[in-house]
Design a protein around this motif. Sequence first.
Motif, PDB file in Angstrom:
ATOM      1  N   SER A  39       0.889  -1.135   0.221  1.00 22.03           N
ATOM      2  CA  SER A  39      -0.010  -0.103   0.226  1.00 22.03           C
ATOM      3  C   SER A  39       0.824   1.153  -0.101  1.00 22.03           C
ATOM      4  CB  SER A  39      -0.886  -0.079   1.207  1.00 22.03           C
ATOM      5  OG  SER A  39      -1.901  -0.993   1.281  1.00 22.03           O
ATOM      6  N   HIS A  40       1.675   1.477   0.808  1.00 20.94           N
ATOM      7  CA  HIS A  40       2.814   2.473   0.874  1.00 20.94           C
ATOM      8  C   HIS A  40       3.393   2.671  -0.498  1.00 20.94           C
ATOM      9  CE1 HIS A  40       2.960   2.050   5.609  1.00 20.94           C
ATOM     10  NE2 HIS A  40       2.037   2.832   5.255  1.00 20.94           N
ATOM     11  N   GLU A  41       4.309   1.467  -1.109  1.00 17.26           N
ATOM     12  CA  GLU A  41       4.723   1.516  -2.419  1.00 17.26           C
ATOM     13  C   GLU A  41       3.907   1.932  -3.262  1.00 17.26           C
ATOM     14  OE1 GLU A  41       6.405  -2.215  -3.241  1.00 17.26           O
ATOM     15  OE2 GLU A  41       7.188  -2.538  -1.278  1.00 17.26           O
ATOM     16  N   PHE A  42       2.731   1.633  -3.569  1.00 17.15           N
ATOM     17  CA  PHE A  42       1.675   2.208  -4.427  1.00 17.15           C
ATOM     18  C   PHE A  42       1.537   3.551  -4.151  1.00 17.15           C
ATOM     19  CE2 PHE A  42      -3.006   3.046  -5.299  1.00 17.15           C
ATOM     20  CZ  PHE A  42      -2.754   2.805  -6.652  1.00 17.15           C
ATOM     21  N   ALA A  43       0.817   3.988  -3.031  1.00 14.44           N
ATOM     22  CA  ALA A  43       0.585   5.413  -2.951  1.00 14.44           C
ATOM     23  C   ALA A  43       1.730   6.398  -3.145  1.00 14.44           C
ATOM     24  CB  ALA A  43       0.268   5.590  -1.414  1.00 14.44           C
ATOM     25  N   LEU A  44       2.882   5.939  -2.700  1.00 13.69           N
ATOM     26  CA  LEU A  44       4.295   6.954  -2.878  1.00 13.69           C
ATOM     27  C   LEU A  44       4.460   6.981  -4.543  1.00 13.69           C
ATOM     28  CD1 LEU A  44       6.194   8.634  -1.620  1.00 13.69           C
ATOM     29  CD2 LEU A  44       7.657   6.640  -1.413  1.00 13.69           C
ATOM     30  N   GLY A  45       4.578   5.887  -4.953  1.00 13.75           N
ATOM     31  CA  GLY A  45       4.953   5.872  -6.268  1.00 13.75           C
ATOM     32  C   GLY A  45       3.789   6.623  -7.295  1.00 13.75           C
ATOM     33  N   LEU A  46       2.583   6.387  -7.002  1.00 16.58           N
ATOM     34  CA  LEU A  46       1.664   7.042  -7.539  1.00 16.58           C
ATOM     35  C   LEU A  46       1.519   8.656  -7.595  1.00 16.58           C
ATOM     36  CD1 LEU A  46      -0.931   6.866  -9.288  1.00 16.58           C
ATOM     37  CD2 LEU A  46      -2.527   6.602  -7.236  1.00 16.58           C
ATOM     38  N   LYS A  47       1.747   8.955  -6.127  1.00 10.59           N
ATOM     39  CA  LYS A  47       1.850  10.360  -5.918  1.00 10.59           C
ATOM     40  C   LYS A  47       2.935  11.188  -6.384  1.00 10.59           C
ATOM     41  CE  LYS A  47      -0.957  12.380  -4.678  1.00 10.59           C
ATOM     42  NZ  LYS A  47      -1.765  12.737  -5.481  1.00 10.59           N
ATOM     43  N   LEU A  48       4.039  10.429  -6.429  1.00 12.39           N
ATOM     44  CA  LEU A  48       5.194  10.984  -6.804  1.00 12.39           C
ATOM     45  C   LEU A  48       4.830  11.208  -8.459  1.00 12.39           C
ATOM     46  CD1 LEU A  48       8.157   9.151  -5.155  1.00 12.39           C
ATOM     47  CD2 LEU A  48       7.527  11.678  -4.982  1.00 12.39           C
ATOM     48  N   PHE A  49       4.566  10.080  -9.194  1.00 13.26           N
ATOM     49  CA  PHE A  49       4.303  10.081 -10.689  1.00 13.26           C
ATOM     50  C   PHE A  49       3.368  11.203 -11.068  1.00 13.26           C
ATOM     51  CE2 PHE A  49       2.360   8.567 -14.453  1.00 13.26           C
ATOM     52  CZ  PHE A  49       3.307   8.646 -15.289  1.00 13.26           C
ATOM     53  N   THR A  50       2.087  11.126 -10.430  1.00 13.73           N
ATOM     54  CA  THR A  50       0.850  12.118 -10.675  1.00 13.73           C
ATOM     55  C   THR A  50       1.293  13.772 -10.431  1.00 13.73           C
ATOM     56  OG1 THR A  50      -0.137  11.601  -8.702  1.00 13.73           O
ATOM     57  CG2 THR A  50      -0.817  10.494 -10.629  1.00 13.73           C
ATOM     58  N   GLU A  51       2.255  13.780  -9.586  1.00 12.83           N
ATOM     59  CA  GLU A  51       2.825  15.142  -9.197  1.00 12.83           C
ATOM     60  C   GLU A  51       3.653  15.553 -10.362  1.00 12.83           C
ATOM     61  OE1 GLU A  51       2.364  18.435  -6.638  1.00 12.83           O
ATOM     62  OE2 GLU A  51       1.270  16.773  -6.733  1.00 12.83           O
ATOM     63  N   VAL A  52       4.474  14.839 -10.790  1.00 12.63           N
ATOM     64  CA  VAL A  52       5.358  14.989 -12.025  1.00 12.63           C
ATOM     65  C   VAL A  52       4.275  15.252 -13.273  1.00 12.63           C
ATOM     66  CG1 VAL A  52       6.979  14.325 -13.658  1.00 12.63           C
ATOM     67  CG2 VAL A  52       7.322  14.054 -11.246  1.00 12.63           C
TER      68      VAL A  52
END
Length: 96
Positions: A56-69
């Motif tokens: 869950s943490h990997e998913f959330a962090l990866g998604l939020k980093l990607f979508t912010e870019v």
Amino acid sequence: MEKRNNIYHLELKELSLKDGSEGNKTLEFNFENHDDLFHIFEVIKSKKVFEDENTSHEFALGLKLFTEVMLKSKKHPLFAEFRPAMVEFMKKLKSI
């Protein structure tokens, strides 16, 4: 009014490599995000999107980093075809 973002610090430390050797690299950087990431971690965890908390943490962090870019680079041609699918994906995720 100036839009303010949350500021985070990320430290990534290589622990061990698939060949069995010990990792020795690190990467640290600061980044901004318009969302409260710790709240996002809790929401994803509470909705039980994944059984494992680390996943869950990997998913959330990866998604939020990607979508912010993606948000910061709205006009970048790299995201042109992907953006509509991401919008639909985010709607689906938020409906869970």
